[in-house]
Write a protein that holds these residues in place. Structure first.
Motif, PDB file in Angstrom:
ATOM      1  N   UNK A 165      59.936  17.477  54.243  1.00  0.00           N
ATOM      2  CA  UNK A 165      59.505  17.433  55.641  1.00  0.00           C
ATOM      3  C   UNK A 165      59.205  18.854  56.126  1.00  0.00           C
ATOM      4  N   UNK A 166      58.072  18.992  56.834  1.00  0.00           N
ATOM      5  CA  UNK A 166      57.695  20.276  57.435  1.00  0.00           C
ATOM      6  C   UNK A 166      57.150  20.012  58.824  1.00  0.00           C
ATOM      7  N   UNK A 167      57.739  20.590  59.885  1.00  0.00           N
ATOM      8  CA  UNK A 167      57.207  20.424  61.240  1.00  0.00           C
ATOM      9  C   UNK A 167      55.948  21.267  61.421  1.00  0.00           C
ATOM     10  N   UNK A 168      54.992  20.758  62.205  1.00  0.00           N
ATOM     11  CA  UNK A 168      53.746  21.480  62.472  1.00  0.00           C
ATOM     12  C   UNK A 168      53.853  22.224  63.797  1.00  0.00           C
ATOM     13  N   UNK A 169      52.974  23.196  64.028  1.00  0.00           N
ATOM     14  CA  UNK A 169      52.958  23.874  65.334  1.00  0.00           C
ATOM     15  C   UNK A 169      52.626  22.934  66.478  1.00  0.00           C
ATOM     16  N   UNK A 170      52.088  21.765  66.171  1.00  0.00           N
ATOM     17  CA  UNK A 170      51.704  20.811  67.207  1.00  0.00           C
ATOM     18  C   UNK A 170      52.832  19.839  67.546  1.00  0.00           C
ATOM     19  N   UNK A 171      54.039  20.028  66.943  1.00  0.00           N
ATOM     20  CA  UNK A 171      55.203  19.221  67.327  1.00  0.00           C
ATOM     21  C   UNK A 171      55.460  18.017  66.460  1.00  0.00           C
ATOM     22  N   UNK A 201      55.238  14.882  56.030  1.00  0.00           N
ATOM     23  CA  UNK A 201      56.153  14.467  54.977  1.00  0.00           C
ATOM     24  C   UNK A 201      55.426  14.352  53.647  1.00  0.00           C
ATOM     25  N   UNK A 202      56.209  14.540  52.570  1.00  0.00           N
ATOM     26  CA  UNK A 202      55.731  14.253  51.221  1.00  0.00           C
ATOM     27  C   UNK A 202      56.807  13.443  50.502  1.00  0.00           C
ATOM     28  N   UNK A 203      56.414  12.798  49.423  1.00  0.00           N
ATOM     29  CA  UNK A 203      57.355  11.940  48.703  1.00  0.00           C
ATOM     30  C   UNK A 203      56.983  11.933  47.227  1.00  0.00           C
ATOM     31  N   UNK A 204      57.999  12.119  46.389  1.00  0.00           N
ATOM     32  CA  UNK A 204      57.815  12.015  44.937  1.00  0.00           C
ATOM     33  C   UNK A 204      58.900  11.079  44.407  1.00  0.00           C
TER      34      UNK A 204
END
Length: 542
Positions: free
Chosen positions: A234-240, A244-247
């Protein structure tokens, strides 16, 4: 750059310098401050709906693609156009003064151009259509102000990356129960692992559970099944919002867990009649590490499905043993006991019932004797005639062979006595009646046949009527004492139709009886035998 373009830039710079101080001045820094949209530099007419936004990209697609290339956009323009066309990731958004814009498209004298490093310095927020999309390895955010259609750049960042590799250390015997999970190839602000065991239990492992960066060890003693493992970044964006990614990966276990064999033994029936047969069944089990080598039941080797017929003629208790041997030489035993029991006649409700027998018939007293004692010696005279009687008997049947009969009969035995005392003395008696109340067991000799023959002893009470005689022309009357006596009965019932309740009864009863008078000394031995013919009626069967 043309003279007109240079003049426009000078005018913009002059306007910025002459603008009054504001909050935007504090946040915009060295960026070109923009205080108004929708003037002569607007890219298109106002864009107030998603449909108008889609029309802008369709009608001005070539200009937008060319300006994207001039702006240094590293993504694929097709991804931007696809996001607008689908409407996914498009939202209406308000932007406060001080909002930085990496670049903006606008028109100068109708010609589309791009300008970098701008900042909104208006007094009020502006409303725009924000577009978020992913292209290549990056995430992008752009906006289109509603009043002018000037496509502007907001943010970009790498999309999170997830990678996972797993190693199950359980081996073939599950001596070790650890699954090693490696997600070091992941790129995200936070990474966690979810493991779903074969039993369905789900476990979440966070950074605090990691053995080292992006490396976890998961312990489970479940020997068989598939473990489903997912790494989630999970990484938050500057836009709030949060990207997500999943492996995913799977681990399948099929461990051989060594255990001793077991066996259970059952019989279809454990209580048999002599000669009756049952089936004995074995249920052997061995561990996954080996196979069944042999199975025996009652000393005989049997193959799957491990069954053996069993029967015995002699009554008794027979323990039967079963044994299993596995490929490792381990054995286990079990037993079941079968009882062989001789059949016992059971009384059914239908065997308990009543029979009523009304009857009549002659009474025979031949051979009876009377003794008179007048003090000068005994004198005897034998005289009797056949009489007649009637009565009724009821029998309760306990089972087909045994019953209890009781009843009563009234008879005139036809006794007539004459006694010559001397030439001048004589005595004659009138007929004497008797009543018998009786009871006794009855034994049925042919219970399974239609012709039901039975016999039995009787216990009776014989009561005589008063006796009178004529002595020298005088009538003398005396009471005879009653007598408790033994007797016997024999008879048979013959139904008029098979299994019908009504039938013919034929039989006979005998009683040994004696009566006495004190004075003059007189005793009478009767021993009546009554031959009976009547009906039999069965009732109370269930």
């Amino acid at each position: 750059m043309s003279i007109r373009a240079r003049l426009a830039l000078v005018l913009l710079a002059a306007g910025a310098l002459l603008a009054p101080p504001s909050f935007a001045q504090d946040t915009c820094g060295d960026a070109l401050k923009v205080r108004d949209f929708g003037t002569r530099n607007k890219f298109s007419s106002p864009v107030t709906t998603v449909e108008e936004l889609q029309a802008l990209f369709q009608n001005s697609g070539d200009d937008i693609r060319r300006l994207l290339a001039e702006s240094g956009f590293q993504g694929n323009p097709d991804d931007l156009f696809a996001a607008v066309r689908s409407g996914e990731g498009v939202r209406s958004q308000s932007y406060a003064p001080g909002q930085r814009l990496g670049w903006m498209f606008f028109r100068r004298s109708g010609k589309p151009v791009v300008r970098e490093n701008l900042c909104w310095a208006g007094k009020q927020p502006f409303q725009g259509w924000e577009i978020q999309f992913t292209s290549g390895d990056n995430w992008y955010a752009m906006t289109v102000p509603e009043v002018c259609g000037n496509l502007s750049f907001l943010n970009e960042m790498p999309t999170p990356k997830c990678a996972v590799s797993v190693n199950d250390t359980a081996g073939e015997t599950c001596e070790n129960t650890t699954i090693q999970i490696d997600a070091t190839g992941s790129l995200a602000q936070s990474v966690e692992v979810q493991v779903k065991a074969p039993s369905g239990r789900t476990t979440t492992l966070t950074a605090s559970d990691a053995r080292s960066a992006y490396r976890w060890e998961y312990d489970s003693d479940e020997p068989k099944g598939t473990f489903e493992i997912a790494v989630i970044g999970k990484s938050p964006t500057p836009r709030g919002n949060v990207l997500e990614c999943r492996a995913e990966a799977e681990v399948t276990r099929d461990c051989c867990v060594s255990a001793e064999p077991t066996i259970s033994l059952t019989a279809d029936a454990t209580r048999l009649a002599p000669g009756e047969e049952t089936t004995v069944r074995a249920n052997p089990r061995v561990s996954d590490c080996t196979e069944i080598d042999s199975v025996t039941i009652d000393g005989q080797q049997v193959a799957a499905p491990y069954e053996l017929p069993f029967s015995r003629l002699d009554p008794g208790s027979y323990p039967i043993t079963g044994q299993v041997r596995d490929g490792l030489g381990q054995t286990a035993s079990a037993s079941v006991t079968v009882e062989v029991v001789a059949p016992v006649a059971q009384t059914r409700d239908s065997d308990r019932y009543w029979t009523l027998r009304p009857f009549l018939g002659p009474v025979q007293t031949d051979g009876d004797s009377a003794r008179f004692d007048f003090g000068d010696g005994e004198r005897r005279r034998y005289a009797s005639e056949s009489g007649f009687g009637f009565g009724v008997e009821a029998e309760y049947h306990f089972n087909p062979r045994i019953g209890l009969g009781f009843g009563a009969l009234l008879a005139d035995p036809g006794i007539f006595l004459e006694l010559d005392i001397d030439e001048a003395w004589d005595m004659t008696t009138e007929d004497t009646d008797l009543t018998v109340v009786f009871i006794g067991p009855l034994f049925h000799l042919t219970p399974e046949r239609r012709f039901d023959l039975f016999v039995g002893p009787l216990l009776g009470w014989v009561d005589y009527s008063s006796v009178s005689w004529n002595l020298l022309g005088q009538n003398v009357r005396a009471d005879l004492d009653g007598d408790v006596t033994l007797g016997a009965q024999v008879g048979f019932d013959l139904p008029f139709r098979a299994d019908g309740p009504l039938g013919l009864y034929v039989g006979a009863m005998y009683f040994g009886s004696k009566a006495e008078v004190e004075s003059p000394r007189f005793d009478l031995t009767v021993n009546p035998t009554m031959f009976q013919v009547g009906l039999s009626y069965d009732f109370g069967r269930r």
